[in-house]
Scaffold this motif. Sequence first.
Motif, PDB file in Angstrom:
ATOM      1  N   ALA A   8       0.829  -1.208   0.000  1.00 24.58           N
ATOM      2  CA  ALA A   8       0.000   0.000   0.000  1.00 24.58           C
ATOM      3  C   ALA A   8       0.859   1.252   0.000  1.00 24.58           C
ATOM      4  O   ALA A   8       0.582   2.205  -0.741  1.00 24.58           O
ATOM      5  CB  ALA A   8      -0.934  -0.002   1.207  1.00 24.58           C
ATOM      6  N   LEU A  11       2.452   1.758  -3.405  1.00 25.69           N
ATOM      7  CA  LEU A  11       1.494   2.240  -4.402  1.00 25.69           C
ATOM      8  C   LEU A  11       1.024   3.659  -4.113  1.00 25.69           C
ATOM      9  O   LEU A  11       0.260   4.223  -4.882  1.00 25.69           O
ATOM     10  CB  LEU A  11       0.268   1.310  -4.452  1.00 25.69           C
ATOM     11  CG  LEU A  11       0.522  -0.097  -4.971  1.00 25.69           C
ATOM     12  CD1 LEU A  11      -0.735  -0.946  -4.806  1.00 25.69           C
ATOM     13  CD2 LEU A  11       0.955  -0.062  -6.422  1.00 25.69           C
ATOM     14  N   LEU A  13      -0.876   4.455  -1.618  1.00 23.27           N
ATOM     15  CA  LEU A  13      -2.267   4.381  -1.167  1.00 23.27           C
ATOM     16  C   LEU A  13      -2.467   4.900   0.244  1.00 23.27           C
ATOM     17  O   LEU A  13      -3.593   5.172   0.641  1.00 23.27           O
ATOM     18  CB  LEU A  13      -2.761   2.934  -1.242  1.00 23.27           C
ATOM     19  CG  LEU A  13      -2.847   2.368  -2.646  1.00 23.27           C
ATOM     20  CD1 LEU A  13      -3.283   0.916  -2.584  1.00 23.27           C
ATOM     21  CD2 LEU A  13      -3.790   3.170  -3.505  1.00 23.27           C
ATOM     22  N   VAL A  62      -7.280  -3.268  -1.740  1.00 25.78           N
ATOM     23  CA  VAL A  62      -6.043  -3.645  -2.436  1.00 25.78           C
ATOM     24  C   VAL A  62      -5.940  -5.170  -2.515  1.00 25.78           C
ATOM     25  O   VAL A  62      -5.621  -5.724  -3.566  1.00 25.78           O
ATOM     26  CB  VAL A  62      -4.793  -3.039  -1.748  1.00 25.78           C
ATOM     27  CG1 VAL A  62      -3.509  -3.628  -2.328  1.00 25.78           C
ATOM     28  CG2 VAL A  62      -4.792  -1.528  -1.865  1.00 25.78           C
ATOM     29  N   THR A  82      -8.599   2.586 -10.025  1.00 27.07           N
ATOM     30  CA  THR A  82      -7.271   3.174  -9.858  1.00 27.07           C
ATOM     31  C   THR A  82      -6.958   3.296  -8.375  1.00 27.07           C
ATOM     32  O   THR A  82      -7.845   3.115  -7.516  1.00 27.07           O
ATOM     33  CB  THR A  82      -7.220   4.574 -10.484  1.00 27.07           C
ATOM     34  OG1 THR A  82      -8.082   5.446  -9.721  1.00 27.07           O
ATOM     35  CG2 THR A  82      -7.637   4.564 -11.957  1.00 27.07           C
ATOM     36  N   ASN A  83      -5.726   3.637  -8.066  1.00 24.73           N
ATOM     37  CA  ASN A  83      -5.354   3.872  -6.671  1.00 24.73           C
ATOM     38  C   ASN A  83      -6.220   4.968  -6.074  1.00 24.73           C
ATOM     39  O   ASN A  83      -6.670   4.864  -4.927  1.00 24.73           O
ATOM     40  CB  ASN A  83      -3.882   4.244  -6.557  1.00 24.73           C
ATOM     41  CG  ASN A  83      -2.963   3.091  -6.887  1.00 24.73           C
ATOM     42  OD1 ASN A  83      -3.402   1.943  -6.980  1.00 24.73           O
ATOM     43  ND2 ASN A  83      -1.699   3.380  -7.069  1.00 24.73           N
ATOM     44  N   ASP A  84      -6.478   6.027  -6.834  1.00 24.81           N
ATOM     45  CA  ASP A  84      -7.335   7.108  -6.332  1.00 24.81           C
ATOM     46  C   ASP A  84      -8.758   6.618  -6.099  1.00 24.81           C
ATOM     47  O   ASP A  84      -9.407   7.024  -5.131  1.00 24.81           O
ATOM     48  CB  ASP A  84      -7.329   8.298  -7.290  1.00 24.81           C
ATOM     49  CG  ASP A  84      -6.042   9.117  -7.212  1.00 24.81           C
ATOM     50  OD1 ASP A  84      -5.261   8.924  -6.246  1.00 24.81           O
ATOM     51  OD2 ASP A  84      -5.825   9.949  -8.109  1.00 24.81           O
ATOM     52  N   LYS A  87      -8.693   4.764  -2.823  1.00 21.99           N
ATOM     53  CA  LYS A  87      -8.609   5.700  -1.690  1.00 21.99           C
ATOM     54  C   LYS A  87      -9.953   6.368  -1.448  1.00 21.99           C
ATOM     55  O   LYS A  87     -10.364   6.530  -0.293  1.00 21.99           O
ATOM     56  CB  LYS A  87      -7.522   6.745  -1.942  1.00 21.99           C
ATOM     57  CG  LYS A  87      -6.117   6.192  -1.824  1.00 21.99           C
ATOM     58  CD  LYS A  87      -5.070   7.276  -1.824  1.00 21.99           C
ATOM     59  CE  LYS A  87      -4.730   7.742  -3.210  1.00 21.99           C
ATOM     60  NZ  LYS A  87      -3.584   8.672  -3.245  1.00 21.99           N
TER      61      LYS A  87
END
Length: 189
Positions: A8, A11, A13, A62, A82-84, A87
């Motif tokens: 995490a 990435l 995150l 994740v 996506t990572n965003d 989140k």
Amino acid sequence: MRTLTTIALALGLASPAAADLKFFPERQETCVACHGENGVSEIPEVPSLAGQPDYYALLQLVEFREGNRDSPEMAATVDGMTNDDLKAAAAFVGSLPPAPAPGPGDPAQMKAGSALSAQHGCARCHGAEYRGGQQIPALRNQRADYIVKALQDYRAERRIGERAAMVEVAAELSDAEMADLAHYFAHQP
């Protein structure tokens, strides 16, 4: 082997900017369809998200996206996120108020569950009120059937991740003890 927290962080995150990201209504509708209005699930063996720490939610998302947790429904949900997006979804989960108690529990199961919790030190990680924190899930007022399922998955080593301690605890529990412990957590006043 890298830990989930390391992944995490790598990435990006773990950024505190998650609350600034937009979690689109259609994504929220997907969550609510299974995990319930305000994050309180009414579907057997589907966890309530209400009261879960946002960082814990992020780590689980994740895990699903990376294929480390087995759930076709969750894999489909996070596919392409996506990572965003992850989140923002985690911030949404973290914003949900804690689940209310479903009512008083069975006195015998509450007593047995309390003793098991003390014996296995559940409060050391999950907190004195079982509200979790950071990468530890809240157990307070979670669905009992989901807690039993999670414990059975740990015992069978189908769910490991960073929770080797849970594999050890679950290995020592009988099915009846899992039911008592889950009932105790589910019915916290």
